[in-house]
Design a protein around this motif. Sequence first.
Motif, mmCIF file in Angstrom:
data_model
loop_
_atom_site.group_PDB
_atom_site.id
_atom_site.type_symbol
_atom_site.label_atom_id
_atom_site.label_comp_id
_atom_site.label_asym_id
_atom_site.label_seq_id
_atom_site.Cartn_x
_atom_site.Cartn_y
_atom_site.Cartn_z
ATOM 1 N N GLY A 100 -5.037 -3.601 -0.160
ATOM 2 C CA GLY A 100 -3.909 -4.833 0.046
ATOM 3 C C GLY A 100 -3.913 -4.941 1.568
ATOM 4 O O GLY A 100 -3.326 -5.976 2.037
ATOM 5 N N SER A 101 -4.247 -3.777 2.435
ATOM 6 C CA SER A 101 -3.972 -4.072 3.770
ATOM 7 C C SER A 101 -5.235 -4.677 4.618
ATOM 8 O O SER A 101 -5.529 -4.713 5.666
ATOM 9 C CB SER A 101 -3.717 -2.610 4.383
ATOM 10 O OG SER A 101 -2.341 -2.294 3.762
ATOM 11 N N THR A 150 -3.069 6.531 4.403
ATOM 12 C CA THR A 150 -4.506 6.307 3.649
ATOM 13 C C THR A 150 -5.508 6.964 4.436
ATOM 14 O O THR A 150 -5.868 6.529 5.504
ATOM 15 C CB THR A 150 -4.609 4.957 3.201
ATOM 16 O OG1 THR A 150 -3.532 4.501 2.581
ATOM 17 C CG2 THR A 150 -5.794 4.593 2.520
ATOM 18 N N SER A 168 -1.402 -0.406 7.390
ATOM 19 C CA SER A 168 -1.338 0.427 6.273
ATOM 20 C C SER A 168 -0.047 0.720 5.815
ATOM 21 O O SER A 168 1.146 0.957 6.983
ATOM 22 C CB SER A 168 -1.806 2.077 6.566
ATOM 23 O OG SER A 168 -1.569 2.897 5.417
ATOM 24 N N LYS A 169 0.696 0.406 4.589
ATOM 25 C CA LYS A 169 1.996 0.367 4.098
ATOM 26 C C LYS A 169 2.590 1.810 4.241
ATOM 27 O O LYS A 169 3.520 2.071 4.912
ATOM 28 C CB LYS A 169 1.878 -0.125 2.772
ATOM 29 C CG LYS A 169 3.405 -0.018 2.253
ATOM 30 C CD LYS A 169 3.175 -0.662 0.609
ATOM 31 C CE LYS A 169 4.663 -0.277 -0.294
ATOM 32 N NZ LYS A 169 4.766 -0.937 -1.340
ATOM 33 N N THR A 170 1.352 2.859 3.868
ATOM 34 C CA THR A 170 1.948 4.171 3.988
ATOM 35 C C THR A 170 2.020 4.860 5.208
ATOM 36 O O THR A 170 2.431 5.995 5.447
ATOM 37 C CB THR A 170 1.475 5.093 2.737
ATOM 38 O OG1 THR A 170 0.019 4.761 2.832
ATOM 39 C CG2 THR A 170 1.856 4.531 1.522
#
Length: 538
Positions: A155-156, A211, A206-208
């Motif tokens: 998604g990124s 990754t 990156s959301k987190t």
Amino acid sequence: MNSLISHSVAWADIKTHQHYLAQVHLRDLFALDNQRFEKFSVEACGLLLDYSKNRLTSDTLVLLLNLAAETNLQDWISRLFQGEKVNNTEQRAALHIALRNRSNRPILVDGKDVMPNVNAVLAKMGQFSESVRSGAWRGYTGKPIESIVNIGIGGSDLGPAMVTRALKAYHHARLQGYFISNVDGTHLGETLAKLNPETTLFIIASKTFTTQETILNAQSARQWLIDKLGDEKAVAKHFVAVSTARQQVTEFGIDPANMFEFWDWVGGRYSLWSAIGLPILLMIGMDNFEQFLAGAHELDKHFETVPLAENLPVLMGLIGVWYSSFFKATTHAILPYDYSLELLPAYLQQLVMESLGKSVTREGERVDYPTCPIIWGAPGNNGQHAFYQLLHQGTHLIPADFLVAIESQHDLPGHQNAVLSNALAQTHALMMGRTPEKTRDALAPMEQLSHRVFSGNQPTNTLVYQKLTPHVLGTLIALYEHKVFVQGICWGINPFDQWGVELGKQVANTLLPALNNKQETKHDGSTDGLLRYIHRRR
Ligand code: F6P
């Protein structure tokens, strides 16, 4: 009592109806009703959906809408828009609609309005993009930025890459966009070879911020920049981050002042409207980006307020359930007759399959019906000369979406009518086929007859829009997002988690040290054997 939807009367009714309709040919449905196009098409939000070339009748729609009622779809739509924690396994809201809430009405999560933060981040993105686009933002050696490199995956990456590609006609003339996702060093290495470090801006998305692929690519890009410019201080002028994880961003060595935030209620594959859309904004500018958000918002309002029987995502979602669960169609093709949408199939693969590729309900009960189809596709005309043979004469039922722009981004004479004629011809031919009688009349040495017959009856949706503007693209993407939601509700599935991606990541984490240290492992005979083979060949 079993709580699966397949045990409801609504489901049983559809099953019975399907047995009857499976025997009916689309060409007969058209022959019986010359109002089919008028009956089974809807125009809204700048889109025309013609769903008349589907294997359905008015009765089918009634039964599918009964199913929607049985699952409380209307209620679920309200719950989504009200910021309820519809992502039950992660106890999160799914509020991509807040990111494009141009009306600015308050949207509450845990009693707190999220809109002030959404607006603040958008304003910060706007200021930053304006300074890069105007040339005011300078690289470490004083030169304006010319290359924007987004490093992210899933998604990124897929959403921003697809939209940036689709809106090429709106790009800033000085800027060039690149998207790095694959951990294979070929992807980054080949791109770096084209770049001038003095004029390159990296966005680490990156959301987190944990990754593996993204962090490794980001570390290598950072080292490349420092090596080329000879000073660690250069990083501040050439790296920004987009994330929910401030601490990890700081630990990586990016100043939090250069970080654009988003929140845990934004799912990765629903995040291109958030700061994850920064590369899009840099390339197309704020006015166009706001148009893009406004297009999605228009579709959101449609989804929230229009009766289910005329509601675009609801219709597309229900038709999809009809084919997957009742006709047992295993795939769904995305066929854009608009070359700018060449990355749409890849983007929709994540959106649809990461959302719906599940076999238990939100309560954890195993389903006894097929759910998500395999999404695949390619731009229209190219596909015709490759895999359409199978669509026309293969053994599979393959529902397909045709996306058609009336006007193209280019005015080269003759091209757009060629595109349109092919799009219309294909949906017609897929639906009508060609009977043995017609084939005999048309041509063919008799011994070739069976090779030249087309059974037809392949269902398609046609989505028509004027031109692929940022606004139209926003509506199209929101349409597919909400279609996924509708199907999630019908199948009883949570479309906002993705536990299925975890196992592979965990195993890779145990194999990496074994590869680094030339160790053997105890996974299974094949994996251990492959590892030994690789060790030997090194
Ligand atoms: O592995 C799948 C996934 O978690 C996707 O859902 C997500 O879009 C992608 O990885 C990237 O995650 P992140 O933005 O946290 O790097």
